[in-house]
Design an enzyme around this catalytic site. Structure first.
Site, PDB file in Angstrom:
ATOM      1  N   GLY A  14      96.333  47.247  81.887  1.00  0.00           N
ATOM      2  CA  GLY A  14      95.171  47.353  82.783  1.00  0.00           C
ATOM      3  C   GLY A  14      94.071  48.164  82.120  1.00  0.00           C
ATOM      4  CG  ASP A 106     104.527  52.067  81.834  1.00  0.00           C
ATOM      5  OD1 ASP A 106     103.585  51.246  81.927  1.00  0.00           O
ATOM      6  OD2 ASP A 106     105.349  52.259  82.747  1.00  0.00           O
ATOM      7  CB  THR A 129      97.231  53.839  82.583  1.00  0.00           C
ATOM      8  OG1 THR A 129      97.545  53.510  83.955  1.00  0.00           O
ATOM      9  CG2 THR A 129      98.043  55.072  82.214  1.00  0.00           C
ATOM     10  CG  ASP A 131      98.691  53.226  87.355  1.00  0.00           C
ATOM     11  OD1 ASP A 131      97.691  53.017  88.069  1.00  0.00           O
ATOM     12  OD2 ASP A 131      99.447  52.319  86.973  1.00  0.00           O
ATOM     13  CG  ASP A 133     102.089  55.409  85.146  1.00  0.00           C
ATOM     14  OD1 ASP A 133     101.295  55.499  84.192  1.00  0.00           O
ATOM     15  OD2 ASP A 133     102.581  54.333  85.509  1.00  0.00           O
ATOM     16  NE  ARG A 175     102.004  49.001  86.777  1.00  0.00           N
ATOM     17  CZ  ARG A 175     101.612  47.818  86.330  1.00  0.00           C
ATOM     18  NH1 ARG A 175     102.276  46.741  86.657  1.00  0.00           N
ATOM     19  NH2 ARG A 175     100.575  47.692  85.564  1.00  0.00           N
ATOM     20  NE  ARG A 250      88.380  47.682 112.694  1.00  0.00           N
ATOM     21  CZ  ARG A 250      88.678  47.674 113.991  1.00  0.00           C
ATOM     22  NH1 ARG A 250      89.865  48.080 114.413  1.00  0.00           N
ATOM     23  NH2 ARG A 250      87.806  47.249 114.880  1.00  0.00           N
TER      24      ARG A 250
HETATM   25  O1  F6P Z   1      98.319  50.028  85.852  1.00  0.00           O
HETATM   26  C1  F6P Z   1      97.042  49.969  86.382  1.00  0.00           C
HETATM   27  C2  F6P Z   1      97.018  49.161  87.641  1.00  0.00           C
HETATM   28  O2  F6P Z   1      95.697  49.144  88.136  1.00  0.00           O
HETATM   29  C3  F6P Z   1      97.996  49.598  88.737  1.00  0.00           C
HETATM   30  O3  F6P Z   1      97.523  50.712  89.448  1.00  0.00           O
HETATM   31  C4  F6P Z   1      98.097  48.350  89.552  1.00  0.00           C
HETATM   32  O4  F6P Z   1      99.318  48.306  90.269  1.00  0.00           O
HETATM   33  C5  F6P Z   1      98.047  47.271  88.511  1.00  0.00           C
HETATM   34  O5  F6P Z   1      97.386  47.826  87.395  1.00  0.00           O
HETATM   35  C6  F6P Z   1      97.333  46.015  88.929  1.00  0.00           C
HETATM   36  O6  F6P Z   1      97.452  45.086  87.905  1.00  0.00           O
HETATM   37  P1  F6P Z   1      96.579  43.770  87.758  1.00  0.00           P
HETATM   38  O7  F6P Z   1      95.220  44.180  87.258  1.00  0.00           O
HETATM   39  O8  F6P Z   1      97.309  42.959  86.776  1.00  0.00           O
HETATM   40  O9  F6P Z   1      96.456  43.177  89.116  1.00  0.00           O
END
Ligand code: F6P
Length: 326
Positions: A14, A106, A129, A131, A133, A175, A250
């Site tokens: 990503g 990762d 990233t 995330d 993580d 994620r 909402r």
């Molecule tokens: O790892 C980055 C991330 O944005 C996560 O937070 C998310 O779950 C995932 O990528 C979404 O992936 P994609 O862009 O393939 O939909």
């Protein structure tokens, strides 16, 4: 050890704001050290398809402030196969690329580890990233920008929530990690923060909302990490509504806008530092490591460790968030 004269750089997985700043740092540090720097397009797919381009200082001009990645990115299925990695390695050898800087998360580092182990090929990683993580770095490139995007949205939602006496369930990315939720929830003053690292009990959430009612709160924001064990924001809102329907509810799923935008100062500086350290690390003989930063110091974390588990979530921050949202 073979002398390094030509290095490749790519982004994978990503995209994350600040990746361009990292590419810029790698190219300019490489050029400063008289290395030839080759940009590889579309992550590991570009390695397999030889999408290579020589980069000089001017190729990375005017990109430090831009989100996304000028080298494009992909989640490569082919590189997961032995055949894909063999082709990639052959292409690297044919192009005379002696070492790689891999910018990503990762999945990117697992690929880098496989290439390094199977072909004894030098790769270092830069953590990019949203995330946050990865084990072994306080922050990953893109995380700060993403959480700032989230709080901008949360602040706006709070305006409309307060005006209509509504409860908003706001789903954020991550994620299977709750770091985006944790910090944006604290900064946005969320009434509750639901993360995969801590079990979500719907009854507890309802008790909290009932208590908020007794305290005369008329509206609220619940931040839900997309990987929460009770489901996403839609699912959790439904479960709450079934048992407690006082609030007009909402749901807002922020989605990919968290991945875009101009990187914050924090992300630009982190990316510049890690990109610079990555090239210097390669020249000093580092291989098979992620270049991280802990307590503002550069650290070298073996890919195996960086990808095996997340950095631990500081649970006392969740406790603090609960107390401050009373
Ligand atoms: O790892 C980055 C991330 O944005 C996560 O937070 C998310 O779950 C995932 O990528 C979404 O992936 P994609 O862009 O393939 O939909």
């Amino acid at each position: 050890m073979k002398e390094i004269k030509r290095i490749g750089v790519f982004t994978s997985g990503g995209d994350a704001p600040g990746m361009n700043a990292a590419i810029r740092a790698v190219v300019r540090t490489g050029n400063y050290n008289k290395l030839e720097v080759i940009g590889i397009y579309r992550g590991y797919d570009g390695l397999i398809n030889s999408e290579f381009q020589t980069m000089n200082n001017s190729s990375v001009a005017n990109i430090i402030q831009r989100g996304g990645t000028i080298l494009k990115t992909a989640r490569s299925e082919s590189f997961r196969t032995e055949e894909g990695r063999r082709t990639a390695y052959q292409n690297l050898i044919n192009a005379g690329i002696d070492a790689l800087v891999a910018i990503g998360g990762d999945g990117t580092f697992r690929g880098a580890m496989a290439l390094g182990n199977e072909y004894d090929y030098p790769v270092v990683g830069v953590p990019g990233t949203i995330d946050n993580d990865l084990f072994g770095t306080d922050f990953t490139i893109g995380y700060d920008t993403a959480i700032n995007t989230v709080i901008e949205v949360v602040d706006k939602l709070r305006d409309t929530a307060a005006s209509h006496n509504r409860l908003f369930f706001v789903e954020v990315m991550g994620r299977d990690a709750g770091f985006i939720a944790l910090r944006s929830g604290i900064a946005g003053g969320a009434e509750d923060i639901l993360v995969p690292e801590s079990k979500t009990i719907i009854e507890d959430l309802i008790d909290k909302l009932k208590n908020d009612r007794r305290e005369n709160k008329t509206s609220g924001i619940i931040i839900v990490s997309e990987g929460d064990d009770q489901g996403g924001a839609l699912e959790i809102a439904r479960k709450v509504k079934e048992k407690f329907d006082y609030y007009d509810t909402r749901v807002s799923i922020i989605g990919h806008m968290q991945r875009g935008g101009s990187p914050t100062c924090m992300d630009r500086v982190l990316a510049s530092t890690l990109g610079y350290d990555a090239v210097n690390g390669l020249l000093e003989g580092k291989r098979g490591v992620m270049i991280g930063q802990m307590n503002l110091k550069t650290v070298y974390i073996p890919f195996e460790k960086a990808t095996k588990h997340h950095q631990e979530m500081n649970k006392s921050m969740l406790t603090m968030a609960n107390i401050l949202s009373l």
